[in-house]
Scaffold this motif. Sequence first.
Motif, PDB file in Angstrom:
ATOM      1  N   VAL A  29       0.849  -1.189   0.000  1.00 49.41           N
ATOM      2  CA  VAL A  29       0.000   0.000   0.000  1.00 49.41           C
ATOM      3  C   VAL A  29       0.886   1.242   0.000  1.00 49.41           C
ATOM      4  O   VAL A  29       1.823   1.349   0.791  1.00 49.41           O
ATOM      5  N   SER A  30       0.618   2.169  -0.892  1.00 50.02           N
ATOM      6  CA  SER A  30       1.407   3.402  -0.967  1.00 50.02           C
ATOM      7  C   SER A  30       0.478   4.601  -0.777  1.00 50.02           C
ATOM      8  O   SER A  30      -0.688   4.575  -1.179  1.00 50.02           O
ATOM      9  N   TYR A 213      -3.525  -5.709   6.367  1.00 54.83           N
ATOM     10  CA  TYR A 213      -3.302  -4.262   6.392  1.00 54.83           C
ATOM     11  C   TYR A 213      -3.822  -3.622   5.108  1.00 54.83           C
ATOM     12  O   TYR A 213      -4.532  -2.613   5.139  1.00 54.83           O
ATOM     13  N   ALA A 214      -3.458  -4.205   3.954  1.00 51.77           N
ATOM     14  CA  ALA A 214      -3.918  -3.662   2.669  1.00 51.77           C
ATOM     15  C   ALA A 214      -5.439  -3.715   2.573  1.00 51.77           C
ATOM     16  O   ALA A 214      -6.076  -2.775   2.089  1.00 51.77           O
ATOM     17  N   ALA A 219     -10.739  -0.929   2.709  1.00 54.57           N
ATOM     18  CA  ALA A 219     -12.068  -0.783   3.322  1.00 54.57           C
ATOM     19  C   ALA A 219     -12.249   0.620   3.885  1.00 54.57           C
ATOM     20  O   ALA A 219     -13.326   1.217   3.760  1.00 54.57           O
ATOM     21  N   LEU A 220     -11.193   1.159   4.502  1.00 53.28           N
ATOM     22  CA  LEU A 220     -11.262   2.507   5.064  1.00 53.28           C
ATOM     23  C   LEU A 220     -11.470   3.547   3.974  1.00 53.28           C
ATOM     24  O   LEU A 220     -12.310   4.450   4.101  1.00 53.28           O
ATOM     25  N   VAL A 221     -10.730   3.424   2.878  1.00 51.70           N
ATOM     26  CA  VAL A 221     -10.852   4.364   1.767  1.00 51.70           C
ATOM     27  C   VAL A 221     -12.242   4.280   1.142  1.00 51.70           C
ATOM     28  O   VAL A 221     -12.860   5.304   0.819  1.00 51.70           O
ATOM     29  N   LYS A 222     -12.747   3.066   0.977  1.00 54.23           N
ATOM     30  CA  LYS A 222     -14.080   2.892   0.396  1.00 54.23           C
ATOM     31  C   LYS A 222     -15.137   3.560   1.261  1.00 54.23           C
ATOM     32  O   LYS A 222     -16.066   4.208   0.754  1.00 54.23           O
ATOM     33  N   GLY A 228     -18.549  10.610   1.147  1.00 52.38           N
ATOM     34  CA  GLY A 228     -18.309  11.895   0.513  1.00 52.38           C
ATOM     35  C   GLY A 228     -17.050  12.604   0.988  1.00 52.38           C
ATOM     36  O   GLY A 228     -16.852  13.789   0.699  1.00 52.38           O
ATOM     37  N   GLU A 229     -16.179  11.891   1.697  1.00 52.58           N
ATOM     38  CA  GLU A 229     -14.951  12.508   2.199  1.00 52.58           C
ATOM     39  C   GLU A 229     -13.851  12.418   1.139  1.00 52.58           C
ATOM     40  O   GLU A 229     -12.857  11.715   1.297  1.00 52.58           O
TER      41      GLU A 229
END
Length: 307
Positions: A29-30, A213-214, A219-222, A228-229
């Motif tokens: 993850v980058s 972790y990836a 999941a967090l980004v989704k 809407g963030e």
Amino acid sequence: MRAIWKGAVSFGLVSVPVKLYAATESHDVSFRQVHAKDGGRIRYQRVCSLDGEEVAYADIAKGYETEDGEMVILTDDDMAELPSTSSREISVEKFVPSDQIDPMLFEKSYYLEPEKTGAKPYALLRQALIDADRMAVVTVALRQRTTVAVLRVRSTDNGDVIVLQTMMWPDEVRTPDFSVESGEVKPAEAKMATMLVETLAGDFDPAEFEDDYAEAVEALVKTKIEGGEVKRTETSTKTSGEVVDLLAALQRSVDAAKTARGESSSSSSSGDEAPAKKKTAAKKSTSKKAPAKKTTAKKKAAAKKAS
């Protein structure tokens, strides 16, 4: 996969034309460094540490720093004199027992695929490595630098494949500067440790392990996207994939097309626009009917002549 190198494996008088493919790829993850306020990318300038001025790329040279901190500037002519090679040969130096090579020496892995003309000698070399349980120590020129590597056989879903693994130079492997003083190990303790090993014994299956972790980052980004963030910057080239963005883009396209035809866009429409559209439509319908009447008259005239 795309071949990154073409050449031939040579051992004795046998030559095996092959293609080289990268055998691994990183899924790490980058993250981007951005301005927390607006999401803008952080960019870095090439600044000289002595005068503090930005340096143009054309003015940047290669420098070798000595142990006492002195800097030696190397010009393009200096670099051209360094030993380099463009050989396309993977030269087998010797075949060694597999257990003699420390895995710590391994660096990058590549698959070797034979050209059509080299399929038979490729199969022979592959079988010889399996039967002898040995690795072939080779020298190969990659990116104009000669390096030491090994050839070994790896079983895959598509069959046994010869793998080339480049190796670190011996002086690149560090020696630990500490020693472990554990004291005397009692027989009962050693026996218990052996029992623990036997309890956890099993075969290695990489599918049993997951990069949690990836997955957690995805999941967090989704979740943030769905909430809407998302920071939309002027330099953004990718859309979030939301339907509202697509509709907005389509609406802008429609407005632009109307503006090009001299019509008012939907964003600036008023109540006077509807009658104008009706008049235009009426004119179009009248212009279409006129040719139809002329055509009918011509048909009647033709019928009279025929009679």
